[in-house]
Design a protein around this motif. Structure first.
Motif, PDB file in Angstrom:
ATOM      1  N   SER A 201       0.892  -1.088  -0.034  1.00 48.87           N
ATOM      2  CA  SER A 201       0.001   0.028  -0.022  1.00 48.87           C
ATOM      3  C   SER A 201       1.017   1.011   0.072  1.00 48.87           C
ATOM      4  CB  SER A 201      -0.977   0.014   1.139  1.00 48.87           C
ATOM      5  OG  SER A 201      -0.403  -0.074   2.394  1.00 48.87           O
ATOM      6  N   VAL A 224      -8.859   4.019   1.174  1.00 50.56           N
ATOM      7  CA  VAL A 224      -9.043   2.439   1.034  1.00 50.56           C
ATOM      8  C   VAL A 224      -9.515   2.031  -0.152  1.00 50.56           C
ATOM      9  CG1 VAL A 224     -10.419   0.325   2.007  1.00 50.56           C
ATOM     10  CG2 VAL A 224      -9.453   2.308   3.639  1.00 50.56           C
ATOM     11  N   ARG A 228      -7.220  -0.326  -2.929  1.00 45.63           N
ATOM     12  CA  ARG A 228      -7.835  -1.597  -3.276  1.00 45.63           C
ATOM     13  C   ARG A 228      -8.030  -1.678  -4.736  1.00 45.63           C
ATOM     14  NH1 ARG A 228     -11.853  -2.622   2.013  1.00 45.63           N
ATOM     15  NH2 ARG A 228      -9.952  -2.975   3.412  1.00 45.63           N
ATOM     16  N   ARG A 233      -3.820  -4.554  -0.543  1.00 45.73           N
ATOM     17  CA  ARG A 233      -4.674  -4.350   0.699  1.00 45.73           C
ATOM     18  C   ARG A 233      -4.261  -3.330   1.533  1.00 45.73           C
ATOM     19  NH1 ARG A 233      -4.688 -10.294   3.084  1.00 45.73           N
ATOM     20  NH2 ARG A 233      -6.216  -9.184   4.446  1.00 45.73           N
ATOM     21  N   THR A 235      -6.014  -1.975   5.571  1.00 44.39           N
ATOM     22  CA  THR A 235      -6.932  -1.777   6.428  1.00 44.39           C
ATOM     23  C   THR A 235      -7.320  -0.407   6.801  1.00 44.39           C
ATOM     24  OG1 THR A 235      -5.451  -1.824   8.262  1.00 44.39           O
ATOM     25  CG2 THR A 235      -5.678  -3.853   7.592  1.00 44.39           C
TER      26      THR A 235
END
Length: 325
Positions: A201, A224, A228, A233, A235
């Protein structure tokens, strides 16, 4: 009887034992970038052909071999050994050509040449001929070993290992510059990650949106989705940490920030180009290693079917002496 320089020296001394030293010739060749210097001497240390320079091309090669042939004929030579210092890569093509015409060629250790060069007797030679004199002394003593003969697989391995090593060193240096660039463009961003530039990321952000203002406008949910959509990925908690860092950032004046951002973008592009070359080199090595003495099996593939990028990391360290490079 054991010899200081081991079995190779013992074998050479067995060959010259009982042979008239005047018929045993040595040809030290001091190789440079585009030219070289050589001389021919016998085992008494007497110079048969004075030091001469020649170009590292076919004309120069013909000059060298002609001088060697003339010395061999004049002394009715029983043994003639050509020695080159195994430093750098400039000597390799010349050594290969000399071997191809049937001459005995050995490589000399650079540290041994340096030590021999400092001897008092070498001072009698002109400074540009002292390396040749030092190598002649070593050749007379039986120092030197034949150049490594590589199979096609070993030659391919050596080339790709060297290529991969250079790219890893360049990428390592560049990663330090990128860290410094990110500290100016997006202070605190790398502190959100614990594995340097390895975070997937983080790579998306530094490649596409290394801008705290844009990250702040995206917000947690927007960041996010952004990450994505690019196959990485992230969180909610990590996104929240990055967005909060963007809100707290101390930003440079606009002119300074724009300049630093442009440089960072160039560095990041180069960083990923180097990574592609490293992956390519790893893939090439994975196909050739099973055919080398290492006998390494083909590496496991990742989800895309290409060799796993971390394969060979333990097998191909930066110190590659044991890999014939």
């Amino acid at each position: 009887m054991a010899f200081v320089n081991g079995q190779l020296q013992a074998e050479f001394m067995a060959r010259v034992r009982g042979v008239d030293p005047q018929r045993c010739l040595v040809v030290p060749v001091d190789v440079g970038k585009r030219g070289a210097m050589a001389l021919v001497a016998d085992h008494y240390g007497k110079i048969v052909v004075p030091p001469f320079e020649f170009a590292l091309n076919e004309t120069g090669f013909a000059q060298l071999t002609a001088e060697i042939a003339r010395a061999e004929a004049a002394r009715d030579a029983a043994i003639c050994r050509v020695g080159v210092e195994s430093a750098g890569h400039y000597h390799r093509t010349l050594a290969a050509r000399l071997r191809a015409v049937g001459l005995e060629v050995v490589e000399l250790n650079p540290s041994a040449v340096k030590e021999a060069r400092s001897q008092q007797l070498m001072r009698r030679l002109k400074s540009d001929a002292r390396d040749c004199g030092a190598m002649a002394e070593l050749l007379v003593r039986g120092s030197g070993r034949p150049p490594q003969q590589r199979t096609a697989a070993l030659a391919t391995q050596a080339a790709w290992v060297a290529h991969r090593r250079r790219k890893i060193l360049a990428q390592t240096a560049l990663s330090n510059q990128i860290h410094a660039g990110l500290d100016l463009v997006f202070p605190g961003l790398t502190g959100c990650f614990s594995h340097g530039l390895e975070g997937v990321s983080l790579r998306v952000i530094m490649r596409e949106i290394p801008d705290p203002d844009r990250v702040r406008r995206l917000g947690v949910d927007g960041l996010v989705r952004f990450v994505r959509r690019r196959g990485a990925r992230i969180t909610q908690a990590k996104a929240a940490q990055i967005v909060e860092t963007a809100r707290q950032v101390l930003k440079l004046p606009e002119a300074d920030w724009n300049a630093a951002s442009a440089v960072l973008a160039a560095d990041v592009t180069f960083f990923f180009a180097l990574e592609e070359e490293i992956t390519k080199a790893t893939a090439e090595l994975s196909t050739v290693l099973p055919d080398t003495p290492a006998g390494v099996l083909t590496p496991p593939a990742n989800a895309s079917g290409s060799p796993h990028p971390n394969f060979l990391a333990a097998l191909l360290p930066l110190n590659l002496a044991t890999w014939g490079c």
